[in-house]
Design an enzyme around this catalytic site. Structure first.
Site, mmCIF file in Angstrom:
data_model
loop_
_atom_site.group_PDB
_atom_site.id
_atom_site.type_symbol
_atom_site.label_atom_id
_atom_site.label_comp_id
_atom_site.label_asym_id
_atom_site.label_seq_id
_atom_site.Cartn_x
_atom_site.Cartn_y
_atom_site.Cartn_z
ATOM 1 N N ARG A 150 -0.829 -1.964 -6.685
ATOM 2 C CA ARG A 150 -1.076 -3.084 -5.765
ATOM 3 C C ARG A 150 -2.030 -4.097 -6.405
ATOM 4 N NH1 ARG A 150 -1.214 -4.686 -0.312
ATOM 5 N NH2 ARG A 150 -3.258 -5.267 0.529
ATOM 6 N N ARG A 155 0.861 -1.180 0.000
ATOM 7 C CA ARG A 155 0.000 0.000 0.000
ATOM 8 C C ARG A 155 0.900 1.233 0.000
ATOM 9 N NH1 ARG A 155 -1.899 -3.564 3.993
ATOM 10 N NH2 ARG A 155 -3.985 -4.407 3.583
ATOM 11 N N HIS A 159 -4.033 2.601 -5.467
ATOM 12 C CA HIS A 159 -4.026 1.146 -5.323
ATOM 13 C C HIS A 159 -3.777 0.411 -6.639
ATOM 14 C CE1 HIS A 159 -4.589 0.541 -1.176
ATOM 15 N NE2 HIS A 159 -5.463 -0.428 -1.210
ATOM 16 N N HIS A 164 -3.510 -9.657 3.555
ATOM 17 C CA HIS A 164 -4.940 -9.776 3.817
ATOM 18 C C HIS A 164 -5.168 -10.740 4.980
ATOM 19 C CE1 HIS A 164 -6.104 -8.555 -0.565
ATOM 20 N NE2 HIS A 164 -5.913 -7.514 0.228
ATOM 21 N N TYR A 175 -9.538 -10.997 -6.587
ATOM 22 C CA TYR A 175 -8.644 -10.873 -7.725
ATOM 23 C C TYR A 175 -8.784 -12.044 -8.686
ATOM 24 C CZ TYR A 175 -6.411 -7.185 -5.054
ATOM 25 O OH TYR A 175 -6.174 -6.037 -4.354
ATOM 26 N N LYS A 185 -1.768 -2.674 8.243
ATOM 27 C CA LYS A 185 -2.875 -2.228 9.080
ATOM 28 C C LYS A 185 -2.859 -2.958 10.417
ATOM 29 C CE LYS A 185 -5.981 -1.176 5.203
ATOM 30 N NZ LYS A 185 -7.275 -1.500 4.571
#
Length: 321
Positions: free
Chosen positions: A268, A161, A265, A291, A300, A193
């Site tokens: 990414r 990110r 993004h 993730h 994806y 995150k």
């Protein structure tokens, strides 16, 4: 709403709910305005159905209101799923509040769910566009140009990110020297995150770009600052911000004359899609992207399937009449 002398039970309940949201929940003025507008329209729908008290509302009334939002009428345009969902959330909150306060015996909106927004697939660009983007970012020998190329190479080469890329410290980059029969390799520690970190390999293109930046550009940029361990610096020698990184990406996309929108993004998403197109396991891509759930990464795979369908439809001799 009707004059004060003729205020209905439903209107009093709405006023109490809005006061609750403003005082006890501290909702922002814009959010309160949206709730007031949505609930005002709901009261009109109830009035048209001959209902003046929330105690007389059934689940059918709430479902009918949702249908009206989606279909529109003479006074209102049809609402998108997102706007209709916001209105239904306001209505559900109203009935939950009324039931909790003892104004109604039950909650008729409990089983009426907001419409699900359409799934927005991540936008990926083909490898040829990535190469154009990267080439456009590295014209000239100015330290900022060298930095820009390194930044974009890292974004695409690691799937980071933008916040993770600009948060990199020099010590987060680990380079293993070449050994007999093995080329030089590298990895970065990305701080994601929720304070979670992950280690992601860095490809040879990104390694070379970062090497070039560390030797030829970062020392010149650092002279203007007071010293920072961050890898990517701005023109004043301080840490590069997310906003500046986004500006770098946008400028490169404009210079490359890409005919598709490019967002922070984009690289990414392209990283993940190109890995899956190349045969990578979805759980490996999950780990690389950081993730928490593989379900997030599986979005994806839908892109890859769509791409396979396109290729099949255009290439197979019996794909269509």
């Amino acid at each position: 709403m009707t004059p004060a002398a003729a205020v209905t039970d439903a209107e009093r309940a709405v006023r109490g709910y809005l006061d609750h949201l403003a005082v006890e929940r501290g909702l922002a003025a814009n959010t309160l305005s949206s709730y007031r507008r949505d609930l005002g329209r709901y009261l009109q729908a109830l009035e048209a159905a001959g209902v003046s008290s929330l105690a007389d509302v059934s689940g059918g009334h709430v479902s009918e209101f949702l249908a009206q939002l989606r279909e529109g009428d003479e006074e209102h345009q049809p609402l998108s799923s997102a706007s209709a969902a916001r209105a239904v959330i306001a209505v559900r909150g109203l009935h939950r509040f009324a039931h909790r306060e003892g104004l109604t015996a039950d909650d008729p909106a409990r089983d009426v769910h907001p419409p699900a927004p359409p799934r927005r697939l991540p936008k990926a660009i083909p490898l040829s566009d990535v190469e154009l983007l990267l080439a456009a970012s590295s014209s000239g020998d100015h330290p900022r140009s060298i930095r820009d190329r390194a930044l974009l190479e890292v974004l695409y080469g690691t799937g980071a990110r933008i916040s993770e890329a600009v948060g990199l410290a020099i010590d987060d980059l680990v380079v293993e020297p070449a050994t007999q029969g093995q080329p030089r390799s590298g990895s970065v520690v990305l701080h994601g995150k929720g304070g979670k970190t992950r280690i992601v390999p860095v490809g040879s293109y990104a390694l070379r770009a970062v090497d070039d930046y560390l030797v030829r550009a970062r020392p010149a940029l650092a002279q203007a600052g007071r010293g920072t361990p961050k890898l990517f610096l701005n023109g004043r020698g301080g840490p590069l911000s997310r906003q500046s990184a986004w500006t770098i990406l946008r400028a490169a996309a404009q210079k490359a004359q890409l005919d598709v929108p490019v967002s922070p993004h984009t690289l990414r998403h392209s990283f993940a899609t190109h890995l899956l197109d190349g045969g990578a396991d979805v759980r490996v891509v999950q780990e690389l992207l950081g993730h928490a759930s593989v379900t997030t990464t599986q979005v994806y795979t839908l892109i890859t399937v769509d791409r396979l369908r396109e290729v099949y439809a255009t290439a197979h001799p019996r794909a269509r009449d």
